[in-house]
Design a protein around this motif. Structure first.
Motif, PDB file in Angstrom:
ATOM      1  N   GLN A   5      -7.862   2.073  -6.719  1.00 24.61           N
ATOM      2  CA  GLN A   5      -6.597   1.135  -7.089  1.00 24.61           C
ATOM      3  C   GLN A   5      -5.759   0.805  -6.155  1.00 24.61           C
ATOM      4  O   GLN A   5      -5.337   1.255  -5.102  1.00 24.61           O
ATOM      5  CB  GLN A   5      -5.928   2.751  -7.585  1.00 24.61           C
ATOM      6  CG  GLN A   5      -5.261   2.470  -8.922  1.00 24.61           C
ATOM      7  CD  GLN A   5      -3.829   1.823  -8.836  1.00 24.61           C
ATOM      8  OE1 GLN A   5      -3.169   1.786  -7.510  1.00 24.61           O
ATOM      9  NE2 GLN A   5      -3.197   1.195  -9.688  1.00 24.61           N
ATOM     10  N   SER A   6      -5.364  -0.593  -6.419  1.00 29.66           N
ATOM     11  CA  SER A   6      -4.534  -1.198  -5.301  1.00 29.66           C
ATOM     12  C   SER A   6      -3.388  -0.632  -4.846  1.00 29.66           C
ATOM     13  O   SER A   6      -3.148  -0.809  -3.653  1.00 29.66           O
ATOM     14  CB  SER A   6      -4.138  -2.551  -6.003  1.00 29.66           C
ATOM     15  OG  SER A   6      -3.467  -2.369  -7.035  1.00 29.66           O
ATOM     16  N   ARG A   7      -2.386   0.065  -5.686  1.00 31.34           N
ATOM     17  CA  ARG A   7      -1.341   0.650  -5.084  1.00 31.34           C
ATOM     18  C   ARG A   7      -1.771   1.996  -4.318  1.00 31.34           C
ATOM     19  O   ARG A   7      -1.170   2.019  -3.124  1.00 31.34           O
ATOM     20  CB  ARG A   7      -0.426   0.976  -6.188  1.00 31.34           C
ATOM     21  CG  ARG A   7       0.849   1.657  -5.754  1.00 31.34           C
ATOM     22  CD  ARG A   7       1.841   2.102  -6.821  1.00 31.34           C
ATOM     23  NE  ARG A   7       2.692   3.148  -6.481  1.00 31.34           N
ATOM     24  CZ  ARG A   7       3.644   3.889  -7.336  1.00 31.34           C
ATOM     25  NH1 ARG A   7       3.810   3.384  -8.649  1.00 31.34           N
ATOM     26  NH2 ARG A   7       4.678   4.676  -6.771  1.00 31.34           N
ATOM     27  N   ALA A   8      -2.809   2.588  -4.554  1.00 32.82           N
ATOM     28  CA  ALA A   8      -3.026   3.804  -3.730  1.00 32.82           C
ATOM     29  C   ALA A   8      -3.703   3.201  -2.747  1.00 32.82           C
ATOM     30  O   ALA A   8      -3.556   3.811  -1.513  1.00 32.82           O
ATOM     31  CB  ALA A   8      -3.860   4.668  -4.642  1.00 32.82           C
ATOM     32  N   LEU A   9      -4.520   2.222  -2.594  1.00 30.11           N
ATOM     33  CA  LEU A   9      -5.399   1.621  -1.273  1.00 30.11           C
ATOM     34  C   LEU A   9      -4.172   1.334  -0.424  1.00 30.11           C
ATOM     35  O   LEU A   9      -4.318   1.536   0.833  1.00 30.11           O
ATOM     36  CB  LEU A   9      -6.159   0.638  -1.505  1.00 30.11           C
ATOM     37  CG  LEU A   9      -6.885  -0.026  -0.620  1.00 30.11           C
ATOM     38  CD1 LEU A   9      -7.760   0.845   0.288  1.00 30.11           C
ATOM     39  CD2 LEU A   9      -7.729  -1.205  -1.294  1.00 30.11           C
ATOM     40  N   ARG A  10      -3.095   0.706  -0.768  1.00 24.49           N
ATOM     41  CA  ARG A  10      -2.077   0.157  -0.195  1.00 24.49           C
ATOM     42  C   ARG A  10      -1.407   1.296   0.631  1.00 24.49           C
ATOM     43  O   ARG A  10      -1.030   1.205   1.779  1.00 24.49           O
ATOM     44  CB  ARG A  10      -0.985  -0.812  -0.785  1.00 24.49           C
ATOM     45  CG  ARG A  10      -0.098  -1.424  -0.346  1.00 24.49           C
ATOM     46  CD  ARG A  10       1.018  -2.060  -0.712  1.00 24.49           C
ATOM     47  NE  ARG A  10       1.928  -2.723   0.191  1.00 24.49           N
ATOM     48  CZ  ARG A  10       2.772  -2.438   0.787  1.00 24.49           C
ATOM     49  NH1 ARG A  10       3.054  -1.252   0.799  1.00 24.49           N
ATOM     50  NH2 ARG A  10       3.557  -3.309   1.568  1.00 24.49           N
ATOM     51  N   ALA A  11      -1.207   2.252  -0.174  1.00 21.25           N
ATOM     52  CA  ALA A  11      -0.659   3.519   0.413  1.00 21.25           C
ATOM     53  C   ALA A  11      -1.516   4.057   1.551  1.00 21.25           C
ATOM     54  O   ALA A  11      -0.989   4.442   2.544  1.00 21.25           O
ATOM     55  CB  ALA A  11      -0.281   4.478  -0.627  1.00 21.25           C
ATOM     56  N   ILE A  12      -2.572   4.228   1.119  1.00 22.56           N
ATOM     57  CA  ILE A  12      -3.681   4.928   2.161  1.00 22.56           C
ATOM     58  C   ILE A  12      -3.786   4.089   3.390  1.00 22.56           C
ATOM     59  O   ILE A  12      -3.587   4.648   4.597  1.00 22.56           O
ATOM     60  CB  ILE A  12      -5.231   4.935   1.652  1.00 22.56           C
ATOM     61  CG1 ILE A  12      -5.258   5.943   0.482  1.00 22.56           C
ATOM     62  CG2 ILE A  12      -6.315   5.141   2.753  1.00 22.56           C
ATOM     63  CD1 ILE A  12      -6.494   5.988  -0.262  1.00 22.56           C
ATOM     64  N   ARG A  13      -3.725   2.814   3.259  1.00 27.61           N
ATOM     65  CA  ARG A  13      -3.810   1.699   4.527  1.00 27.61           C
ATOM     66  C   ARG A  13      -2.385   1.903   5.242  1.00 27.61           C
ATOM     67  O   ARG A  13      -2.434   2.049   6.600  1.00 27.61           O
ATOM     68  CB  ARG A  13      -4.058   0.313   4.235  1.00 27.61           C
ATOM     69  CG  ARG A  13      -5.479  -0.024   3.850  1.00 27.61           C
ATOM     70  CD  ARG A  13      -5.287  -1.473   3.069  1.00 27.61           C
ATOM     71  NE  ARG A  13      -7.005  -1.681   2.761  1.00 27.61           N
ATOM     72  CZ  ARG A  13      -7.250  -2.935   2.586  1.00 27.61           C
ATOM     73  NH1 ARG A  13      -6.249  -4.164   2.435  1.00 27.61           N
ATOM     74  NH2 ARG A  13      -8.580  -3.196   2.490  1.00 27.61           N
TER      75      ARG A  13
END
Length: 243
Positions: free
Chosen positions: A183-191
């Motif tokens: 999920q793009s927003r979750a991935l951005r948060a992880i990064r």
């Protein structure tokens, strides 16, 4: 504070400027990485038995598949930063009985656990990336968004660890874990969270790095060929001059 807002010359700033870090967080660039990896042969052999023990677990195929995805999508320039700025532990002896755990600086980033015959994951992220107003208010957690990040709402829960702007998310099941990372927003948060801690300096957990697990994290998915190659001592890795 996110990596994109950090200042100074420590951590990954010696490899990536702030614009490169921002672009990677947003998925706008593929960062150039080193072709080869350095290694400590002492550590490779030290944790080989633990890795073989993990492979005998029924959860092993799912664990390795998730690690490949996490290594590909969530760690910047993983070859160049391996062990010194992030590490992966196999069956760590710390409390919780994790199957694997990824760390950076003094912080746990991601862990996988057995959940019956399957697996469950723990993601540590910034709370402000999961509130409706990007605040640190526990009452503003965006529950609807978090539930959309997994297959069913029952697959996810969260908690508030000690520390400012830290949030723990638990995802259950291989499909939900993979959906969360995708999920793009979750991935951005992880990064963002991972860069925050990789930018804080050298990894404090270098001595627990399992190279056999890292092989899977950084592979193209051809596990059988890689295992055979590593067993023969024919890895493309070069020995670090520090070892």
């Amino acid at each position: 504070m996110s990596a994109a807002r950090s200042q100074g010359g420590t951590g990954l700033r010696q490899f990536l400027d702030l614009q490169q870090q921002r672009d990677w967080i947003d998925g706008k660039t593929i960062l150039p990485d080193a072709e080869e990896r350095s290694q400590s042969m002492e550590l490779r052999f030290k944790y080989a038995a633990r890795f073989e023990k993990l492979l005998r677990r029924q959860q092993a195929p799912e664990v390795l598949a998730v690690l490949r995805r996490y290594g590909r999508d969530c760690i910047p320039i993983p070859h160049r930063t391996e062990r010194h700025y992030w590490s992966v532990s196999c069956l760590p002896s710390t409390p919780g009985k994790a199957l694997v755990r990824i760390n950076a600086s003094w912080m746990e980033l991601f862990s996988l656990y057995a959940d019956g015959e399957g697996i469950r994951a723990l993601f540590l992220v910034h709370l402000s990336d999961f509130t409706t107003d990007h605040s640190l208010d526990h009452g503003q957690v965006d529950d609807a968004f978090i539930e959309r990040c997994v297959v069913t709402p029952e697959d996810v829960s969260y908690f508030f660890p000690p520390g400012e702007d830290i949030f723990g998310i638990k995802a259950r099941g291989f499909s939900s874990i993979c959906k969360f990372i995708a999920q793009s927003r979750a991935l951005r948060a992880i990064r963002t969270f991972n860069l925050t801690h990789m930018n804080r300096g050298r990894n404090a957990f270098q001595a627990s790095h399992c190279y056999s697990l890292a092989d899977h994290m950084l592979s193209d998915g051809n596990a059988e060929e890689r295992q055979t190659h590593a067993a023969r001592g024919g890895s493309r890795m070069k020995k670090s001059p520090r070892e």
